[in-house]
Design a protein around this motif. Structure first.
Motif, short mmCIF file in Angstrom:
data_model
loop_
_atom_site.label_atom_id
_atom_site.label_comp_id
_atom_site.label_asym_id
_atom_site.label_seq_id
_atom_site.Cartn_x
_atom_site.Cartn_y
_atom_site.Cartn_z
N ARG A 196 -16.21 -10.81 8.85
CA ARG A 196 -15.38 -11.99 9.06
C ARG A 196 -13.90 -11.59 9.15
N GLY A 197 -13.49 -10.71 8.24
CA GLY A 197 -12.10 -10.25 8.26
C GLY A 197 -11.79 -9.44 9.50
N ARG A 198 -12.74 -8.65 9.95
CA ARG A 198 -12.50 -7.81 11.13
C ARG A 198 -12.42 -8.66 12.40
N LYS A 200 -11.45 -11.81 12.42
CA LYS A 200 -10.16 -12.50 12.29
C LYS A 200 -9.02 -11.61 12.75
N LYS A 203 -8.84 -11.36 16.57
CA LYS A 203 -8.22 -12.53 17.19
C LYS A 203 -6.73 -12.59 16.92
N GLU A 204 -6.31 -12.18 15.71
CA GLU A 204 -4.88 -12.22 15.37
C GLU A 204 -4.06 -11.24 16.20
N THR A 219 -21.33 -16.73 13.36
CA THR A 219 -20.46 -15.84 14.13
C THR A 219 -19.97 -16.54 15.39
N GLN A 222 -16.97 -18.69 15.06
CA GLN A 222 -15.69 -18.01 14.92
C GLN A 222 -15.20 -17.45 16.25
N ASN A 224 -13.99 -17.10 20.30
CA ASN A 224 -13.15 -17.82 21.26
C ASN A 224 -14.01 -18.59 22.24
#
Length: 750
Positions: A196-198, A200, A203-204, A219, A222, A224
Motif C-alpha cells: 500500500r505504501g509503495r 502510494k 502515485k505521489e 488494489t 487504489q 488511477n
C-alpha cells in the motif's frame, strides 16, 4: 501481593525475526516472557519492511499457542488416533512404505508439497535429499495450483525458472497490473513489504497504476484506472497490446536488441489479434487497449505485472509469456523501473550456461499430462490414485499442505485419499487432508525454529538477507521439520541406516554439496579441498550449516577466506534486523541459460499454442463465470483456525453484480445453489458493483465442515469450499496448472 509478583516474575525479552506467513517477509519485534508471546509489532529497524506489519504478522502469537496444534506423533487405528513416540511413528512408516515401494516401484509413493514448504528453511534445504532418496516421479505441489505457468515461461524464455523477472516497483513510472491483488496478497512473485505504501509512493511521484481484473479489488480501488476484463481472456488483451506496439511502431528493444530471438515471429503471431477483434471478447474497448499500449511505450520506466489471476486460467502459460514479451518490446526488461532479476545472497554461481527446459520428460499415467520442472499437475492426483493399472499411486505423503481444500474438484480428491493404502502427513493440524493419514508427524511452532527466506529473497524487489534464530528453544520431545525429513529419508531408504540417522544424513548432505560446488569452474571455491571447507563449517549442523555454506559461496560471501569482508551466517547473526544488500541491477547476461544464449521471445512450445487461442475469438460465454478472491487475513486455509484472522463479518460470500442478481430474482443475503460440472454448493450472496457483470466471485480456502478434523475455530467459521465447483479436467494445456478462474456455473435461489 501484586508488587511481590512483579518482583519475582521473569523479565520481558525482545527478539527479532522475519514473519514466515506470506511472501512479504516483514520484520517482527516479538516480546516474550518465559515461553509466552506477550506482544508482537513490526520491526522498525528492519531495512526492508521498516515497521510495516499486516494482521497475519500479529497472528503468529495465536499460531504459537493454538491448542489445536498437534504436539506428538499420531497413528490412526481405524478412526481412532493414538499418540505414539517418534520411534514408533518412523517404525510404522518404514514397515508400511517399504513393501509398497518394493512391490510397486518408487512412483507408487506420491508426495504433495504445500505452500508453507517454501516458507520453511529446514524443508527447503533438506527436501532435495528426501526426494532424491525416494526416487518417485509422482511429485505434486501447490505450484500447479497457482504459479507454475510463470515458472515454465521463465524456464523457456530465459533458461531457468529460478530467474523470474521481478517488478522494480520503487523506481517505476507506470505499472500495469493484471490479475493481481498485492494489497491482499502482500505481493506474490514480488516480495515487497507494505505494498500500500509503495503504491502510494508511486502515485505521489507522478506515476500511474492501472489494474485489469474482473473484480474491483482493494488494489484496484487504489489505482488511477481500473478496467473490468472478462475472466479467461487475458491472453487476447495482451496480444492486442502487442499488435498495437508493432502496428504503431512503438517497439523499442533498447539494450536488448542483440539478445532477442523471435522478434519477427512475434509480430507475425500478433496479426490475428488487433484490438478491434479482441475487444468484444475481453470486454475492454479497442481504443482503451490501444491507449494502454501507447502509455506503456511512452513511459520512461514501465512494468506489466500479472499474478495468480493470470496463471489460473486456460491460457496461464501464454499469459505469463506475453507479459514478459511486452516488457521486452517496450524496453523494460532488465532496466531500472522495469522488471529485473534479483541477485540473492544464497545464489550459487552457474556451473553451465546451456540448459534444456525441464519439460515433458515423463507423463501422468491416465491423461499423459506432461511433467513440468520435476512435478506433475495436482489436477491429475485423484485419478492417479484411483487408477487400478500399472503406475497406480498407493501411498501418499503430504507435507505442509491441504490439497483436500485447495485442489480442483476437491470432493473427488477427498474420496481418493480415503482409498490410498498408506498415508503420512507432516503438519501442525488435523485438517481436511491429514484426517485421511495413517501417521501424522507434528511440527514445531514457527517460533521454535530458525528462519531464512531462501525462496522469497530470490523474488524480492531489493537484495535482502535476514536470518532469524529460534525465539524459543525446541523442547526435547519435539522434532524440527529438517530432522523429520531426514528420519523419513532413512525410512524410505533401501538400506537401514545404523546409528544416528539424522547425523549421518546431515553430514552426507553437506559433503555432497561441497563436492558438487568445488567442481564448478565458476565457483569461488573451485578446486578447493572438501575437508578444508568442512573445517570452516565444523561448529554448525543442520539448516544453519547449509545456509552458512550457501551464503559464503554466494555473490556477497566471504568465499571461505577468499573475500574476508564478505557475508556469512555469523555476519547475519550480528545483524538481527537483517541486511539490505542493495537495489536490483541489470544482469540479464549473467542469468541467461538458454541454448541460444538469447531471450527466446517466440519459443515453439508457446507459439504452437496460439492456434488454441485463435479458436476462442469465435465464441462468447453464455454462463456466469466464477472467479476466486483473496483477503489479507486468509491467504491459506490453515490460517482460519486463528481467532484474530477470522473475526468480524462473514467473508465467505458469493459476490454477484446487481444486474445479474435482478435477472435471477435475488436479493442480498439470499442463499443460492451454485452448480458446475463437478458439484454444487449453497452459499449466501452479496450484491456489489465491485464484480464484473456476468462474473461471480467466491474466496478460496474455506469449507471447514468435514468430519474428523480438530479445528475448533475454523469449524465455527466453516464457510464453503469453492473447489467443489472447480474442474480437475480443465487445465492450462501447456503447464497443467489448475483452472480456478473463469469456471462456468449456474445459480438458483434456494
Amino acid at each position: 501481593m501484586k508488587n511481590d509478583i512483579r518482583k519475582t516474575s521473569n523479565p520481558i525479552n525482545i527478539r527479532y525475526r522475519t514473519c514466515p506467513l506470506c511472501e512479504a517477509t516483514c520484520g517482527l519485534e516479538i516480546h516474550t516472557q518465559d515461553r509466552e508471546v506477550v506482544h508482537i509489532k513490526g520491526d522498525k529497524l528492519d531495512p526492508f519492511s521498516r515497521g510495516y506489519l499486516c494482521p497475519k504478522g500479529y497472528s503468529v502469537k495465536e499460531l504459537h499457542s493454538d491448542p489445536d496444534r498437534l504436539q506428538k506423533p499420531m497413528i490412526r487405528r481405524g478412526q481412532d488416533w493414538q499418540e505414539v513416540s517418534w520411534e514408533e511413528a518412523f517404525s510404522e512408516i518404514r514397515m508400511k512404505l517399504r513393501p509398497i515401494i518394493e512391490e510397486n516401484g518408487n512412483d507408487a509413493v506420491a508426495v504433495y508439497l504445500g505452500n508453507p514448504t517454501v516458507h520453511n528453511l529446514g524443508l527447503m534445504l533438506f527436501m532435495p535429499m528426501f526426494l532424491r532418496t525416494l526416487g518417485s516421479r509422482s511429485i505434486f505441489s501447490a505450484s500447479t495450483l497457482d504459479q507454475i505457468p510463470k515458472q515454465l515461461s521463465s524456464e523457456i524464455m530465459f533458461g531457468s525458472d529460478a530467474n523470474l523477472p521481478i517488478p522494480d516497483i520503487d523506481h517505476t513510472d507506470y505499472l500495469l497490473m493484471i490479475g493481481a491483488n498485492p494489497l491482499a496478497s502482500n505481493g506474490s512473485l514480488m516480495t515487497a513489504p507494505n505494498m500500500r505504501g509503495r503504491i502510494k509512493a508511486l502515485k505521489e511521484r507522478g506515476g500511474k497504476l492501472v489494474v485489469l481484473d474482473p473484480v474491483r479489488t482493494v488494489t484496484a480501488k487504489q489505482a488511477n484506472e481500473h478496467h473490468f476484463i472478462r475472466p479467461g481472456t487475458d491472453a487476447l488483451f495482451l496480444f492486442g497490446v502487442i499488435y498495437t506496439l508493432f502496428d504503431e511502431n512503438l517497439v523499442n528493444l533498447g539494450k536488448l536488441g542483440d539478445l532477442i530471438n523471435g522478434l519477427e515471429k512475434m509480430k507475425f503471431l500478433s496479426k490475428d489479434f488487433p484490438p478491434e477483434v479482441v475487444s468484444s471478447k475481453c470486454g475492454i474497448p479497442a481504443e482503451t487497449i490501444r491507449r494502454l499500449a501507447q502509455d506503456l511505450a511512452k513511459a520512461q520506466k514501465a512494468i506489466v505485472y500479472g499474478r495468480m489471476g493470470t496463471c489460473t486460467q486456460l491460457f496461464g502459460t501464454m499469459n505469463s509469456w506475453l507479459i514478459d514479451v511486452i516488457n521486452v518490446l517496450t524496453g523494460n526488461l532488465d532496466c531500472e523501473g522495469g522488471v529485473m532479476f534479483p541477485n540473492p545472497a544464497t545464489r550459487r554461481a552457474l556451473s553451465k550456461r546451456v540448459r534444456k527446459p525441464r519439460y515433458n520428460r515423463y507423463q501422468t499415467n491416465i491423461r499423459n499430462l506432461p511433467e513440468v520442472l520435476g512435478e506433475l499437475p495436482v489436477s491429475s492426483l485423484a485419478e492417479e490414485i484411483e487408477n487400478p493399472g500399472p503406475g497406480q499411486v498407493k501411498a501418499f505423503i503430504s507435507i505442509a499442505g491441504n490439497p483436500a481444500l485447495s485442489a480442483p474438484n476437491s470432493q473427488r480428491l477427498n474420496d481418493a485419499l480415503e482409498k490410498v493404502d498408506f498415508m503420512v502427513s507432516i503438519d501442525c493440524y488435523l485438517n481436511e487432508t491429514t484426517r485421511n493419514a495413517h501417521v501424522i508427524l507434528p511440527v514445531p511452532s514457527p517460533l521454535e525454529k530458525s528462519h531464512y527466506d531462501i525462496t522469497f529473497y530470490s523474488l524480492a524487489i531489493r537484495n535482502i538477507a535476514h536470518y532469524s534464530p529460534p525465539v524459543f528453544d525446541l523442547p526435547r520431545e519435539k522434532m524440527d521439520e529438517w530432522e523429520i525429513l531426514l528420519h523419513l529419508t532413512a525410512a524410505v531408504n533401501e538400506q537401514v541406516i545404523e546409528g544416528d540417522q539424522r547425523k549421518t544424513l546431515d553430514d552426507f548432505t553437506i559433503k555432497e554439496l561441497i563436492k558438487h560446488e568445488i567442481k564448478n569452474q565458476n565457483s569461488p571455491i573451485y578446486g578447493k579441498d572438501v575437508y578444508e571447507i568442512l573445517d570452516f563449517l565444523k561448529d554448525r549442523s543442520g539448516p544453519e550449516r547449509l545456509l552458512d555454506f550457501y551464503l559464503r559461496v554466494g555473490p556477497y560471501g566471504d568465499h571461505f577466506g577468499g573475500n574476508p569482508d564478505g557475508l556469512s551466517l555469523s555476519v547475519l547473526e550480528d545483524h538481527p534486523h537483517g541486511l539490505d544488500l542493495g537495489a536490483l541491477h541489470p544482469r540479464i547476461k549473467d542469468i541467461l541459460q538458454t541454448s541460444s544464449g538469447k531471450i527466446e521471445l517466440a519459443p515453439s512450445l508457446l507459439v504452437e499454442d496460439v492456434d488454441r487461442l485463435r479458436e476462442t475469438i469465435k465464441t462468447l460465454p453464455d454462463n456466469l463465470l466464477l472467479v476466486g478472491r483473496r483477503d489479507l487475513r486468509s491467504n491459506n486455509s490453515w490460517m482460519h483456525n486463528l481467532p484474530v484472522l477470522v473475526k468480524g463479518e462473514e467473508r465467505c460470500t458469493l459476490w454477484i453484480h446487481p444486474d445479474d442478481a435482478r435477472r435471477l430474482d435475488l436479493i442480498n443475503e439470499h442463499r443460492v445453489l451454485v452448480q458446475s460440472r463437478t458439484g454444487q454448493i449453497v452459499v449466501p450472496i452479496h450484491m456489489t458493483e465491485d464484480v464484473m457483470p456476468g462474473t461471480v466471485s467466491l474466496p478460496h480456502g474455506w469449507g471447514h465442515n468435514l468430519p474428523g478434523t480438530r479445528l475448533k475455530v475454523a469449524k465455527k467459521h466453516a464457510g464453503t469450499n469453492v473447489n467443489i465447483l472447480t474442474d480437475e479436467q480443465v487445465i492450462d494445456k501447456i503447464s497443467g496448472n489448475a483452472v480456478l478462474n473463469g469456471v462456468p456455473v449456474s445459480i438458483e435461489k434456494v
